[in-house]
Write a protein that holds these residues in place. Structure first.
Motif, PDB file in Angstrom:
ATOM      1  N   GLN A 118       5.499   7.262   2.411  1.00  0.00           N
ATOM      2  CA  GLN A 118       4.308   7.607   3.194  1.00  0.00           C
ATOM      3  C   GLN A 118       4.653   8.827   4.048  1.00  0.00           C
ATOM      4  OE1 GLN A 118       1.616   5.072   3.596  1.00  0.00           O
ATOM      5  NE2 GLN A 118       0.391   6.592   4.667  1.00  0.00           N
ATOM      6  N   GLN A 119       4.267   9.983   3.545  1.00  0.00           N
ATOM      7  CA  GLN A 119       4.551  11.201   4.298  1.00  0.00           C
ATOM      8  C   GLN A 119       3.767  11.215   5.593  1.00  0.00           C
ATOM      9  OE1 GLN A 119       3.982  13.934   0.664  1.00  0.00           O
ATOM     10  NE2 GLN A 119       4.452  15.292   2.362  1.00  0.00           N
ATOM     11  N   GLN A 120       4.195  11.998   6.512  1.00  0.00           N
ATOM     12  CA  GLN A 120       3.421  12.210   7.727  1.00  0.00           C
ATOM     13  C   GLN A 120       2.460  13.371   7.471  1.00  0.00           C
ATOM     14  OE1 GLN A 120       4.085  10.296  10.764  1.00  0.00           O
ATOM     15  NE2 GLN A 120       4.988   9.094   9.115  1.00  0.00           N
ATOM     16  N   PHE A 121       1.217  13.183   7.851  1.00  0.00           N
ATOM     17  CA  PHE A 121       0.238  14.255   7.700  1.00  0.00           C
ATOM     18  C   PHE A 121      -0.367  14.575   9.054  1.00  0.00           C
ATOM     19  CE2 PHE A 121       0.417  12.252   3.546  1.00  0.00           C
ATOM     20  CZ  PHE A 121       0.620  13.352   2.738  1.00  0.00           C
ATOM     21  N   ARG A 122      -0.625  15.843   9.268  1.00  0.00           N
ATOM     22  CA  ARG A 122      -1.251  16.208  10.538  1.00  0.00           C
ATOM     23  C   ARG A 122      -2.744  15.902  10.491  1.00  0.00           C
ATOM     24  NH1 ARG A 122      -0.309  22.039  11.745  1.00  0.00           N
ATOM     25  NH2 ARG A 122       0.158  21.995   9.530  1.00  0.00           N
ATOM     26  N   TYR A 123      -3.334  16.096   9.306  1.00  0.00           N
ATOM     27  CA  TYR A 123      -4.774  15.857   9.166  1.00  0.00           C
ATOM     28  C   TYR A 123      -5.037  14.979   7.956  1.00  0.00           C
ATOM     29  CZ  TYR A 123      -4.625  19.740  12.371  1.00  0.00           C
ATOM     30  OH  TYR A 123      -4.325  20.531  13.447  1.00  0.00           O
ATOM     31  N   VAL A 124      -6.034  14.141   8.092  1.00  0.00           N
ATOM     32  CA  VAL A 124      -6.354  13.216   7.003  1.00  0.00           C
ATOM     33  C   VAL A 124      -7.864  13.197   6.802  1.00  0.00           C
ATOM     34  CG1 VAL A 124      -6.271  10.817   6.209  1.00  0.00           C
ATOM     35  CG2 VAL A 124      -4.359  11.750   7.540  1.00  0.00           C
ATOM     36  N   ILE A 125      -8.292  13.407   5.561  1.00  0.00           N
ATOM     37  CA  ILE A 125      -9.706  13.186   5.230  1.00  0.00           C
ATOM     38  C   ILE A 125      -9.770  11.851   4.508  1.00  0.00           C
ATOM     39  CG2 ILE A 125     -11.723  13.967   3.933  1.00  0.00           C
ATOM     40  CD1 ILE A 125     -10.640  16.795   4.065  1.00  0.00           C
ATOM     41  N   ASN A 126     -10.445  10.874   5.111  1.00  0.00           N
ATOM     42  CA  ASN A 126     -10.547   9.586   4.440  1.00  0.00           C
ATOM     43  C   ASN A 126     -11.890   9.454   3.720  1.00  0.00           C
ATOM     44  OD1 ASN A 126     -12.489   8.697   6.303  1.00  0.00           O
ATOM     45  ND2 ASN A 126     -10.898   7.985   7.710  1.00  0.00           N
ATOM     46  N   ASP A 127     -12.111   8.272   3.216  1.00  0.00           N
ATOM     47  CA  ASP A 127     -13.226   8.009   2.324  1.00  0.00           C
ATOM     48  C   ASP A 127     -14.541   7.738   3.078  1.00  0.00           C
ATOM     49  OD1 ASP A 127     -13.709   7.474  -0.512  1.00  0.00           O
ATOM     50  OD2 ASP A 127     -14.253   5.459   0.172  1.00  0.00           O
ATOM     51  N   PHE A 153     -14.386   6.306   7.024  1.00  0.00           N
ATOM     52  CA  PHE A 153     -14.041   5.213   7.936  1.00  0.00           C
ATOM     53  C   PHE A 153     -14.372   5.616   9.364  1.00  0.00           C
ATOM     54  CE2 PHE A 153     -11.377   4.006   4.326  1.00  0.00           C
ATOM     55  CZ  PHE A 153     -11.722   2.672   4.237  1.00  0.00           C
ATOM     56  N   HIS A 185     -11.055   5.180  14.821  1.00  0.00           N
ATOM     57  CA  HIS A 185     -10.431   4.031  15.500  1.00  0.00           C
ATOM     58  C   HIS A 185     -10.199   4.318  16.979  1.00  0.00           C
ATOM     59  CE1 HIS A 185      -6.872   6.516  14.840  1.00  0.00           C
ATOM     60  NE2 HIS A 185      -6.233   5.763  15.699  1.00  0.00           N
ATOM     61  N   LYS A 223      -3.901  15.412   4.179  1.00  0.00           N
ATOM     62  CA  LYS A 223      -3.993  14.391   3.144  1.00  0.00           C
ATOM     63  C   LYS A 223      -5.457  14.219   2.765  1.00  0.00           C
ATOM     64  CE  LYS A 223      -2.748  10.860   0.622  1.00  0.00           C
ATOM     65  NZ  LYS A 223      -1.929  11.092  -0.591  1.00  0.00           N
ATOM     66  N   MET A 224      -5.742  14.288   1.485  1.00  0.00           N
ATOM     67  CA  MET A 224      -7.116  14.051   1.023  1.00  0.00           C
ATOM     68  C   MET A 224      -7.084  13.408  -0.351  1.00  0.00           C
ATOM     69  SD  MET A 224      -8.177  18.018   0.205  1.00  0.00           S
ATOM     70  CE  MET A 224      -9.483  17.790  -0.999  1.00  0.00           C
ATOM     71  N   SER A 225      -8.198  12.804  -0.739  1.00  0.00           N
ATOM     72  CA  SER A 225      -8.270  12.119  -2.018  1.00  0.00           C
ATOM     73  C   SER A 225      -8.188  13.117  -3.165  1.00  0.00           C
ATOM     74  CB  SER A 225      -9.582  11.340  -2.097  1.00  0.00           C
ATOM     75  OG  SER A 225      -9.814  10.929  -3.423  1.00  0.00           O
ATOM     76  N   PHE A 269      -1.309   0.299  16.386  1.00  0.00           N
ATOM     77  CA  PHE A 269      -2.688   0.783  16.320  1.00  0.00           C
ATOM     78  C   PHE A 269      -2.799   2.178  16.921  1.00  0.00           C
ATOM     79  CE2 PHE A 269      -6.981   1.357  17.911  1.00  0.00           C
ATOM     80  CZ  PHE A 269      -7.717   1.040  16.788  1.00  0.00           C
ATOM     81  N   ASP A 312      -0.903   7.373  12.898  1.00  0.00           N
ATOM     82  CA  ASP A 312      -0.748   7.483  11.452  1.00  0.00           C
ATOM     83  C   ASP A 312      -1.038   6.188  10.689  1.00  0.00           C
ATOM     84  OD1 ASP A 312      -0.411  10.107  11.287  1.00  0.00           O
ATOM     85  OD2 ASP A 312       1.401   9.984  10.062  1.00  0.00           O
ATOM     86  N   GLU A 339      -3.231   4.029  11.304  1.00  0.00           N
ATOM     87  CA  GLU A 339      -4.670   3.893  11.196  1.00  0.00           C
ATOM     88  C   GLU A 339      -5.260   4.995  10.310  1.00  0.00           C
ATOM     89  OE1 GLU A 339      -8.035   2.153  11.459  1.00  0.00           O
ATOM     90  OE2 GLU A 339      -6.293   1.294  12.447  1.00  0.00           O
ATOM     91  N   ARG A 340      -4.850   6.218  10.557  1.00  0.00           N
ATOM     92  CA  ARG A 340      -5.485   7.335   9.847  1.00  0.00           C
ATOM     93  C   ARG A 340      -5.192   7.319   8.356  1.00  0.00           C
ATOM     94  NH1 ARG A 340      -4.295  12.956  11.460  1.00  0.00           N
ATOM     95  NH2 ARG A 340      -2.171  12.153  11.341  1.00  0.00           N
ATOM     96  N   THR A 341      -3.966   6.949   8.021  1.00  0.00           N
ATOM     97  CA  THR A 341      -3.587   7.057   6.607  1.00  0.00           C
ATOM     98  C   THR A 341      -3.714   5.715   5.894  1.00  0.00           C
ATOM     99  OG1 THR A 341      -1.284   6.604   7.111  1.00  0.00           O
ATOM    100  CG2 THR A 341      -1.940   8.906   7.069  1.00  0.00           C
ATOM    101  N   MET A 376      -5.992   4.188   4.377  1.00  0.00           N
ATOM    102  CA  MET A 376      -6.631   4.124   3.055  1.00  0.00           C
ATOM    103  C   MET A 376      -5.724   4.686   1.952  1.00  0.00           C
ATOM    104  SD  MET A 376      -9.590   6.969   2.310  1.00  0.00           S
ATOM    105  CE  MET A 376      -9.405   6.891   0.531  1.00  0.00           C
ATOM    106  N   TYR A 377      -4.697   5.415   2.341  1.00  0.00           N
ATOM    107  CA  TYR A 377      -3.768   5.937   1.342  1.00  0.00           C
ATOM    108  C   TYR A 377      -2.484   5.109   1.303  1.00  0.00           C
ATOM    109  CZ  TYR A 377      -6.900   9.939   1.424  1.00  0.00           C
ATOM    110  OH  TYR A 377      -8.003  10.738   1.349  1.00  0.00           O
ATOM    111  N   PHE A 382       5.731  -0.075   3.889  1.00  0.00           N
ATOM    112  CA  PHE A 382       7.068   0.249   3.402  1.00  0.00           C
ATOM    113  C   PHE A 382       8.126  -0.200   4.406  1.00  0.00           C
ATOM    114  CE2 PHE A 382      10.807   2.975   3.204  1.00  0.00           C
ATOM    115  CZ  PHE A 382      11.184   2.771   1.886  1.00  0.00           C
TER     116      PHE A 382
END
Lengths: 477, 477
Positions: A110-119, A121, A124, A434-436, B140, B144, B146-148, B150-151, B158
């Protein structure tokens, strides 16, 4: 006589040396190297060869004797038990990977990502989580939740079903009781349980095309034959469903409110026709209404389940969408008999949900905290939708097609055919985004070349960053 | 023209009046009473008849127009949309129970009990829950998770798989990596997922008799044919398994360590023979080792899964037994390929577990907190076992048969045939003592007339109370 080279003692291990020795010897017995009746080395010899203390060998032999692997024979010392079947000698090897050091070497994938586009959600960061955690803690120390949990109702916490039934009756026009509710770990489990109650291998199930891959995967896992019905700008093609009625299919899965993935809403005319088909042909329909509350253009459209359907519409909703992606609670609404049957299935899959979480959620509903949170987030997400669609138009307008969604938490964005989504997603990953890659849709990426971009969880700064990263990737494609 | 008597406005409802009006009208359209092309009453008339404000009617009509149910026709006012299919007029009724007041009347069926005898769960009062909840909260706010989410990996966190793999390698002699672990919501889900990966309808599955009903229920739900193999004081009858090998069954389910319900341990000789059968006939075996750590007579016996079996032993364990009944985490250990396949099935059932809980648990394992808690509770539960068995002998010796268990958290207690368990359980309920009526075992109560009495969660005072209540019931039977 035993070759002590076969025994390996690791002094760095957290496991006591006597346990390592006993387990090593037991493995040699099991693998047939140490045969029934074989004498073990004396305590003194074993201690000297392995360079361990005699007391350690005594402890290991005692342990093995207690487990009936060896026994003490007069004048022979310790002997391998004779009532064990005589196995052929064979090299001791395990079919399992050799060492635990692989686990030490394996990095967190599970890499660390600065930005995430989710589906799609919720954010939080604005969820009422402090209260929720506090209440979970209280529920834990309320002795009864914990002590009686093994006798709990397999439909889920009565307290949550009661308050949720009131909330749903009020907001969705479904006249209902707590006995018509089954709580599950997220809407996904509700889909699975309903399908497991209805589908036998070989049954035909109708799904939208494009559609929600993880629903299709449920039906496939249960052995169903899948028929894909086109979804256009008015939702699923009800005329094609009507044609399918001639051959008596078993189940229809629809997402009438904000279709997954394309976010379209089933038109009023098609809804009407679909309801009349359900009444006439009496097929079962799963109505997946995963983000009911989040509609921006007008009030949410009443579910099919609120109309007359003689128990043939099985309604699925989600509380996750009101909270945070990791806080999963879904539910099924159906007739009491169907709910009882579904609860039996749920029980063999997931003994009894998370009672502490369910009871804590109940309090949040009773006190109107979730309801207020929904109203607050509805406003925020509408602003974010407008802002995000504006940015998409301005920054990526040359590269993508999309339609501003009437509701939900995501925009369905398709890239121009020159740009492959899988390539874009890979390059975005390199940029910390991170994106789909589109594999969560059915059919997968290649044909659709699009993804759902969840806007609800992104603040303005994040949206700008995300669109800027994508613009750069597309410019340099 | 519309009879406004068909519309009911409830001023006490939490639902806005305009929404009630719009939904009422939509229901009339859907039920065929308001047909396509019908003119709706003017705003003034509607407001007067329903005694509501004109602005409320405007809002309702706007809402309906936005949803495409009606449209504004020049010189006619609002008209029901014409592109809706013409449904036969019919009385609007719902097949769902009429009112929500039933839910208000329905009392919580979960009675309050002063004393509870469970199936064998740990004492939640000594579990390290404060740290766990604190860590969940931290997880929480660690953006990360929470944000990730879905991936996330469908095998589970892990971080937890890594530390749990180390713990298991050390304590159970199973050489393993995190990729051989699948995390589930409790051992029950692990049984289900394994069975769903292996069983097709009609396949033969072997289970113990008596056995764990909820495992049998999994296999039945998946369409398996069940064959029951007797379990005696040495565990399951391996000779009968050998006979069954002639007809190539699909799966064997065993609880070799502390059999459920009778708590017996599979003897060393039978273990050896069973392993040789698995190697020779290559059938799959689920080894359910739900309370491995809790063995009092000697060290826990190494799992079958720690021996050579070419991937045919699927090992299931539980962390729940180290914590509290409501804190559910189970796992499967198998070859990497099998785990990948099982993870796909788990994903369609339960999208992604409880990542916050899993990550928090990981920290408790990394810091050795769970390990210390296990050692501490092992001592306590051994004392409680001795105390409880002493009380059983002294207070109930004339009425029951039992054998002091070598391990686990429950004693298997069978009542003398004169006393029916179902009657005793019902009378105990009246005295404020909740206990099993035997329906959790397979086959059910009648033949066995016994139950597992969990001693681990009862302190001395509670044990004395519980045995006193039972003694009184039996004396007065």
């Amino acid at each position: 006589m035993l070759d002590t080279m076969l025994l390996h003692i690791d002094r760095q291990s957290s496991q006591a040396v006597y346990v390592q020795l006993a387990n090593g010897l037991i493995n040699l017995i099991r693998s047939g190297i140490l045969k029934p009746g074989t004498r073990l080395p004396s305590i003194r010899v074993m201690a000297a060869e392995l360079q361990i203390h005699a007391r350690t060998v005594v402890a290991a032999y005692d342990e093995m004797a207690a487990q009936d692997w060896i026994y003490s024979k007069p004048r022979s010392g310790m002997v391998v038990a004779e009532n064990l079947p005589d196995l052929k000698p064979r090299t001791f090897r395990t079919s399992l990977p050799a060492a635990a050091d692989k686990s030490a070497a394996g990095a967190d994938p599970q890499q660390q990502f600065r930005y995430v586009i989710n589906d799609g959600f919720p954010d939080h960061r604005i969820a009422p989580v402090e209260q929720l955690i506090k209440l979970q803690r209280q529920a834990f120390y309320n002795d009864d939740v914990e002590r009686t949990s093994m006798y709990s109702d397999s439909r889920g916490s009565f307290r949550l079903r009661k308050t949720l039934a009131e909330h749903i009756s009020g907001s969705r026009g479904i006249a209902m009781t707590p006995d018509m509710l089954l709580l599950t770990r997220g809407a996904q489990m509700a889909i699975y349980v309903v399908a497991a109650a209805l589908i036998k291998p070989g049954d035909e199930v109708l799904v939208g095309d494009p559609g929600y891959r993880l629903a299709t995967a449920v039906f496939e896992q249960l052995g169903a034959r899948i028929t894909r019905i086109p979804v256009d700008d008015e939702g699923i093609d009800v005329d094609q469903i009507e044609m399918a009625c001639k051959r008596k299919f078993r189940l229809l899965y629809i997402v009438p409110h904000h279709h997954h993935p394309t976010t379209v809403t089933l038109s009023a005319a098609r809804r009407m026709k679909l309801l009349s088909l359900i009444r006439k042909h009496r097929f079962y329909t799963i109505e997946d209404d995963y983000d009911y509350e989040f509609h921006y253009v007008h009030r949410p459209i009443l579910p099919l389940a609120s109309a007359e359907h003689d128990g043939h519409v099985l309604y699925i909703g989600s509380v996750t969408k009101n909270l945070a992606a990791s806080m999963r609670l879904g539910y099924l609404i159906a007739g009491e008999d169907f709910v009882s049957r579904a609860a039996q299935i749920k029980k063999v899959i997931d003994l009894r949900g998370d009672l502490l979480f369910e009871d804590a959620l109940a309090v949040l509903f009773e006190e109107g905290i979730i309801q207020r949170h929904i109203r607050k987030s509805l406003k925020l997400y509408q602003q974010r939708r407008d802002l995000f669609c504006g940015l998409l138009e301005k920054e990526l307008g040359d590269y993508v097609r999309f339609r501003k969604p009437d509701g939900g938490m995501a925009v369905w964005v398709q890239f121009d055919g020159r740009f492959k989504l899988s390539v874009i997603a890979a390059r975005a990953g390199e940029q910390g985004l991170k994106m789909s890659d589109g594999t969560a849709y059915d059919p997968v990426a290649e044909r659709l070349n699009g993804l759902r971009m969840g806007f609800a969880s992104l603040n303005e700064r994040e949206m700008k960053k995300v669109t800027a990263i994508l613009r750069k990737i597309l410019e340099q494609y």
